[in-house]
Structure formats: C-alpha cells, structure tokens
Design a protein around this motif. Structure first.
Motif, PDB file in Angstrom:
ATOM      1  N   CYS A 249       0.844  -1.197   0.000  1.00  0.00           N
ATOM      2  CA  CYS A 249       0.000   0.000   0.000  1.00  0.00           C
ATOM      3  C   CYS A 249       0.877   1.244   0.000  1.00  0.00           C
ATOM      4  CB  CYS A 249      -0.916   0.011   1.231  1.00  0.00           C
ATOM      5  SG  CYS A 249      -2.030  -1.390   1.370  1.00  0.00           S
ATOM      6  N   GLY A 250       2.001   1.171  -0.686  1.00  0.00           N
ATOM      7  CA  GLY A 250       2.963   2.266  -0.664  1.00  0.00           C
ATOM      8  C   GLY A 250       2.618   3.422  -1.571  1.00  0.00           C
ATOM      9  N   GLY A 251       1.646   3.234  -2.469  1.00  0.00           N
ATOM     10  CA  GLY A 251       1.272   4.294  -3.377  1.00  0.00           C
ATOM     11  C   GLY A 251       1.874   4.127  -4.751  1.00  0.00           C
ATOM     12  N   THR A 252       1.520   5.025  -5.630  1.00  0.00           N
ATOM     13  CA  THR A 252       1.838   4.921  -7.052  1.00  0.00           C
ATOM     14  C   THR A 252       3.331   4.986  -7.330  1.00  0.00           C
ATOM     15  OG1 THR A 252      -0.316   5.784  -7.689  1.00  0.00           O
ATOM     16  CG2 THR A 252       1.474   6.090  -9.265  1.00  0.00           C
ATOM     17  N   ILE A 253       4.094   5.620  -6.455  1.00  0.00           N
ATOM     18  CA  ILE A 253       5.545   5.711  -6.632  1.00  0.00           C
ATOM     19  C   ILE A 253       6.257   4.586  -5.893  1.00  0.00           C
ATOM     20  CG2 ILE A 253       7.577   7.151  -6.203  1.00  0.00           C
ATOM     21  CD1 ILE A 253       5.629   9.584  -6.548  1.00  0.00           C
ATOM     22  N   ARG A 497      -0.527  -8.892  -2.803  1.00  0.00           N
ATOM     23  CA  ARG A 497      -1.477  -7.959  -3.399  1.00  0.00           C
ATOM     24  C   ARG A 497      -0.886  -6.548  -3.420  1.00  0.00           C
ATOM     25  NH1 ARG A 497      -5.758 -11.471  -1.341  1.00  0.00           N
ATOM     26  NH2 ARG A 497      -7.624 -11.338  -2.670  1.00  0.00           N
ATOM     27  N   VAL A 498      -1.404  -5.726  -4.325  1.00  0.00           N
ATOM     28  CA  VAL A 498      -1.165  -4.284  -4.302  1.00  0.00           C
ATOM     29  C   VAL A 498      -2.521  -3.606  -4.137  1.00  0.00           C
ATOM     30  CG1 VAL A 498      -0.258  -2.270  -5.515  1.00  0.00           C
ATOM     31  CG2 VAL A 498       0.841  -4.501  -5.818  1.00  0.00           C
ATOM     32  N   VAL A 499      -2.618  -2.739  -3.142  1.00  0.00           N
ATOM     33  CA  VAL A 499      -3.887  -2.067  -2.842  1.00  0.00           C
ATOM     34  C   VAL A 499      -3.587  -0.591  -2.602  1.00  0.00           C
ATOM     35  CG1 VAL A 499      -5.912  -1.967  -1.347  1.00  0.00           C
ATOM     36  CG2 VAL A 499      -4.810  -4.179  -1.801  1.00  0.00           C
ATOM     37  N   ASP A 500      -3.705   0.207  -3.625  1.00  0.00           N
ATOM     38  CA  ASP A 500      -3.538   1.663  -3.519  1.00  0.00           C
ATOM     39  C   ASP A 500      -3.885   2.272  -4.868  1.00  0.00           C
ATOM     40  OD1 ASP A 500      -1.203   1.342  -5.134  1.00  0.00           O
ATOM     41  OD2 ASP A 500       0.045   1.082  -3.358  1.00  0.00           O
ATOM     42  N   ALA A 501      -3.625   3.560  -5.053  1.00  0.00           N
ATOM     43  CA  ALA A 501      -3.998   4.234  -6.299  1.00  0.00           C
ATOM     44  C   ALA A 501      -3.219   3.730  -7.500  1.00  0.00           C
ATOM     45  CB  ALA A 501      -3.806   5.742  -6.152  1.00  0.00           C
ATOM     46  N   SER A 502      -2.133   3.013  -7.282  1.00  0.00           N
ATOM     47  CA  SER A 502      -1.351   2.501  -8.415  1.00  0.00           C
ATOM     48  C   SER A 502      -2.113   1.472  -9.225  1.00  0.00           C
ATOM     49  CB  SER A 502      -0.029   1.905  -7.933  1.00  0.00           C
ATOM     50  OG  SER A 502      -0.224   0.666  -7.272  1.00  0.00           O
ATOM     51  N   ILE A 503      -3.181   0.892  -8.670  1.00  0.00           N
ATOM     52  CA  ILE A 503      -3.907  -0.163  -9.408  1.00  0.00           C
ATOM     53  C   ILE A 503      -4.917   0.411 -10.389  1.00  0.00           C
ATOM     54  CG2 ILE A 503      -3.576  -1.768  -7.484  1.00  0.00           C
ATOM     55  CD1 ILE A 503      -7.112  -0.628  -8.285  1.00  0.00           C
ATOM     56  N   MET A 504      -5.171   1.720 -10.316  1.00  0.00           N
ATOM     57  CA  MET A 504      -6.144   2.321 -11.243  1.00  0.00           C
ATOM     58  C   MET A 504      -5.640   2.165 -12.676  1.00  0.00           C
ATOM     59  SD  MET A 504      -7.247   5.900  -9.429  1.00  0.00           S
ATOM     60  CE  MET A 504      -7.704   6.008  -7.689  1.00  0.00           C
ATOM     61  N   PRO A 505      -6.402   1.532 -13.546  1.00  0.00           N
ATOM     62  CA  PRO A 505      -5.935   1.402 -14.931  1.00  0.00           C
ATOM     63  C   PRO A 505      -5.918   2.722 -15.672  1.00  0.00           C
ATOM     64  CG  PRO A 505      -8.130   0.448 -14.680  1.00  0.00           C
ATOM     65  CD  PRO A 505      -7.658   0.802 -13.309  1.00  0.00           C
ATOM     66  N   THR A 506      -6.862   3.607 -15.332  1.00  0.00           N
ATOM     67  CA  THR A 506      -6.894   4.955 -15.893  1.00  0.00           C
ATOM     68  C   THR A 506      -7.220   5.934 -14.773  1.00  0.00           C
ATOM     69  OG1 THR A 506      -9.211   4.629 -16.540  1.00  0.00           O
ATOM     70  CG2 THR A 506      -7.540   4.285 -18.237  1.00  0.00           C
ATOM     71  N   LEU A 507      -6.756   7.154 -14.949  1.00  0.00           N
ATOM     72  CA  LEU A 507      -6.953   8.196 -13.949  1.00  0.00           C
ATOM     73  C   LEU A 507      -8.407   8.635 -13.928  1.00  0.00           C
ATOM     74  CD1 LEU A 507      -5.721  10.163 -11.916  1.00  0.00           C
ATOM     75  CD2 LEU A 507      -4.948  11.570 -13.841  1.00  0.00           C
TER      76      LEU A 507
END
Length: 531
Positions: A249-253, A497-507
């Motif tokens: 859950c570290g975020g998009t970066i 798993r990855v659970v944060d905004a990085s999983i959004m396929p599109t903004l």
C-alpha cells in the motif's frame, strides 16, 4: 515475527486495511509506515497544508526527472510520509470522479469495478454530515463535511463561474458531477479527518494489530513465487517479518519501486541493477498518469486574501489561531482550495474534462516560492481530467533509500497540451466576470501579454505543473501490461497484493483520495471473503 497480514505503507489504503483486517481478533496484522506518526498539530489544522507542503519529515518531497514538454523542468511531487499518507497532507477535497470512470475500468476487463458496484462501497465508507441520499451514506468512518469557512473571493469565484455560463452544484459526487461550487471536505469538527484518524486510530488498542512507524521495507521475501514476508529496517536494524499475505500500500511511486527491488518487474531493468529476477512482469512501473495543472493568478485589490506578509501575518494569524482553538472556525479551518468544480472545455465533451480549484492566495510553484506569496492575490487552478500522456517509475539503483526516477511525461501528448490551452481560456473567462470585479487586480500569470494559443502553449511549458494525483503504475487488468487482477492479486505470484492508487488502470476525473479508500474497502471484502 509471524503475522497473517503484513501491510506495507500506512497511507490511506493501508489504514483502511489495518482496521478491516484486524476486526477479527484471530487475524494478526502488522502495518509498516516509513514516516512518523500523524501527531503533528499542522495535520490537525486544515490550513496546515501550507507548511506540510514543505515538510521534510512528513512529506517524501519527490521530484520528477526533467520533463521534455515543460522546458526540461523538474516538477515537485509531494506525497504524504506519515500515518494517513497523503490524506494527512492533502487539501481534503472529497470527490470520487465521474460514474463513467468506473464503468470504463470494468470495460477494460475488470468485472465488479463498474459504478454500480463501487457506489455502495463509497457510501459505506463515509459519514456524510449533510445526510444520507442516493449517493451518500452516514454510517461510515470517513467524515465528510461542509467547509466552516468560505473566503469572500471564493464565494465571488462561484458566482463568476455562473455568470460565465457554468451550472452551480452543491455536490460533485452525484450522477452528473458537472458544475461549480464548494468542495466537501474530509474534516470533523473543523479539524482534518484523514484516513488515519478515521480508520486507524479507533483500531490502535487492538492487541492483534501492530503498527511500526519509521519502518522502511527493503524488499518482499519469496519462496519460489510465493510471498512469505518482508525485510524491514526499523530502529537501525533490518529484520524479517513473516506473513501469510503481503499487501503493498505504498502508493503509485513506492509500490512499483518495492516490487522491482524485490525482483518483480521488467527483467531487463532488474538485471541492469543486479537484482535477481523473481518474476518478469513488464507492466510494473509503467502506465503512470497524473493531472497536469496550471495557475491563473491575479493581484487582489481588496487586500483581504491569505498572505505571508511579515507586516500582516501577526494580526491575521492571531485572529485565526483564536478562532480555531476556541471556536473551531475561521481561516485555519479552510482547506485553502475551497471553491472549484468540474466543467466542459467545449460543448461537444460528453462529460466534464476540466477540474477547477480556487485558492485565496497568490501561489507559484506549490507555494514553495514564499516571496511570491507576500502580498494579496488569488489563484485559479485548472487541470485536464483524463490526460493521454503516459509515463513510468524506474529504479535509480538497487538501494531502497534512493528515490525512484519519476517520469510522468506531462503534456507530451498533443491532446493534453490542447486541453490545457482550453482550460486556461476557460479559467480566464471566469476570472473576467463581474462578480470578481471588486477583487480583480492585474493578471500576474499568464499575464496580459499572453493572448494567442502559441503564447499560451509557451506559458504552459514554462509554468504547467501537477495537482498531486499520480496513479496507474501497478494497473489492474488482464492484458499483458497488467500487474494485478481484479482482486488486486499480483499476476503470477501467490500471497501478494497491491492495494492503492497505483492499481487504477486509468486516472479518474477528480481527486484520488476517496477512490483510494474505496479501493481498500473493496480489497478488504475480497481478502476477508465478504460477499
């Protein structure tokens, strides 16, 4: 140390999962956060965002690599580094995006992520002070409130937008989203209600929940292709925590960076840095998207806006402190970006493609240019909502302490540049209306000399920036570049798993904090087997 779940990152998603997964006393949960606790007074005070933007202890203070379309400027990327993550340092605007955004996710091969699927999760997560309706709930943990302070120039901006022909809106989270008004904010009793306060603090007394701050995870450990735990540096020592499941859950970066440091990502890049390849997954770090943003700034004739003037700050500051600590009202309860909305840059747009924010202060370079903010003015942010430019996150080296190389490629797609040109024109149209006449001084940015489209493009290359909504680098989907499946499990690996905004396929077309809370709530349902 053995846990059922190790959650890497104590930001918005991590706090939600820490609460939800530890509700069952039989689950042993550990939450790891690289930053300090969220016990700063400037986190509690909404207007403290002005100082948190510069914080070295609670802000990662990232910069991009030089941006080719922006005169090779390096763009400042603030991200929260504390419990609550960016919800502890953001402007608290509660928006979800447009229903189309989620139906689009579903159309990309992600069943269960359409708008009718996620709307109940949004409603379940919030306590909406205005009352329950078709779009809002009142039994959730995240408090959503009306602003307690509205600056007069913010009121005038909303009136000016209506004079310019844009509809009024008292809720940007309805079926249409379109309109201009005041943002609802994640506040409670005049204080910030970040996700740590809403979700994590009520769970801290649970014996089955361990929270470690100042804990930098170096890598995920694997047995073959099964995640078994993490190596974490805490209090000067590196230790291994074993886990039944590891959840990033570290975020998009930070999430794609940690995957790569752990041997999960594009083979060529990993081998370049001497990292043993656990799983060749080419999409890790790709698909980076963010909202490009630019400011139209005016001098203020009335001299009643926020200022950092050493001559005026003592008087206004003392009044604000009195109002906040004794009444929980006044300018310190402001989220600084009080007014704004979602509009169409041209009639043929099917849904809003621009977002506006109005700040009752002169701003330049995220407010980092302190001398510019001495004196009175107001600043209109405008950003395009669905940029077509795509960037990436790459490793600088194999050192977990080194910041990643961040390249959003702002405005490299021609359509993004043209959308921003239309956005500047739309914002100028609002700023020119009669309602703002008593405040309107000279235009500082872009300046009266900037009139033609080519001149606006040159201005954008010089001043375009971002508005803090990076997503997409561990995208959800089923194609060859997807990193996680619709249950947010990393493709080709077990117990990760990855659970944060990085999983959004599109903004999505809006601020990204509320959607991140929704993503984590939905992931918790999947992990716990909740129907």
């Amino acid at each position: 140390m053995q846990y059922d779940y190790v959650i890497v990152g104590g930001g918005s998603a991590g706090c939600v999962l820490a609460n939800r997964l530890s509700e069952n006393p039989n689950n042993r949960v550990c939450l790891l956060e690289a930053g300090p606790p969220d016990n700063s007074l400037f986190i509690r005070i909404p207007a403290g965002i002005i100082l948190l933007m510069r914080s070295n202890s609670r802000n990662w203070r990232y910069y991009t690599v030089p941006q080719k379309a922006l005169n090779n400027r390096q763009i400042y990327i603030p991200r929260g580094k504390t419990l609550g993550g960016s919800s502890a340092v953001n402007a608290m605007c509660y928006t979800r995006g447009h229903p189309w955004d989620y139906d689009h996710w579903e159309s990309l091969g992600n069943p269960g992520w359409g708008y009718q699927d996620v709307l109940p999760v949004f409603k379940r997560s919030e306590h909406y002070e205005a009352g329950e309706d078709d779009f809002h709930g009142t039994h959730g943990r995240l408090n959503v409130a009306d602003l307690r302070f509205r600056h007069p120039v913010s009121e005038a901006f909303v009136s000016a937008a209506q004079e310019a022909g844009y509809p009024a809106s008292d809720d940007f989270n309805n079926a249409t989203q379109e309109g201009v008004g005041f943002y609802k904010v994640t506040q409670k009793d005049g204080e910030r209600c970040g996700v740590a306060r809403a979700y994590l603090h009520p769970a801290l007394e649970r014996e089955n929940l361990t929270v470690m701050t100042g804990a930098l995870v170096h890598r995920v450990r694997f047995d073959g292709r099964t995640a078994t735990g993490v190596d974490v540096e805490h209090q000067g020592q590196v230790q291994t925590l074993s886990a039944g499941q590891v959840i990033l859950c570290g975020g998009t970066i930070n999430s794609p960076q940690l995957l790569k440091l752990s041997g999960v990502g594009p083979r060529q890049e990993l081998e370049q840095h001497g990292i043993d390849v656990v799983h060749d997954l080419p999409g890790v770090g790709e698909n980076l998207q963010d909202h490009p943003d630019v400011l139209v700034v005016h001098q203020n004739l009335k001299r009643d806006t926020l200022t950092l003037s050493p001559w005026e700050l003592p008087t206004s500051g003392l009044r604000g402190v009195w109002d906040f600590f004794y009444r929980r009202t006044g300018q310190l309860t402001s989220n600084v970006a009080e007014a704004g909305g979602f509009i169409k840059s041209r009639p043929e747009e099917p849904i809003p493609d621009l977002q506006l924010h109005l700040t009752a202060a002169k701003l330049d370079n995220h407010g980092l240019n302190w001398t510019f903010s001495i004196g009175h003015g107001y600043s209109g942010h405008v950003c395009i909502l669905r940029p077509k430019s795509r960037g990436d996150i790459r490793l600088r080296d194999a050192n977990p302490r080194s910041p990643a190389l961040i390249d959003p490629r702002f405005l490299e797609h021609e359509d993004d540049m043209e959308g921003m040109v239309r956005g500047v024109k739309a914002m100028r149209g609002i700023m020119a209306q009669q309602a703002l006449g008593p405040w309107r001084g000279n235009e500082i940015f872009p300046g009266s000399q900037v009139q033609s489209d080519d001149q606006i493009r040159a201005f954008l290359r010089e001043k375009c920036d971002n508005i803090y909504h990076p997503v997409g680098t561990c995208k959800m989907g089923v194609d060859d570049m997807a990193v996680v499946d619709p249950q947010l499990r990393v493709h080709g690996l077990e117990n990760l798993r990855v659970v944060d905004a990085s999983i959004m396929p599109t903004l999505i077309g809006g601020n990204t904090n509320a959607p991140t809370v929704m993503i984590a709530e939905k992931a918790a349902d999947d992990i716990l087997g909740v129907a």
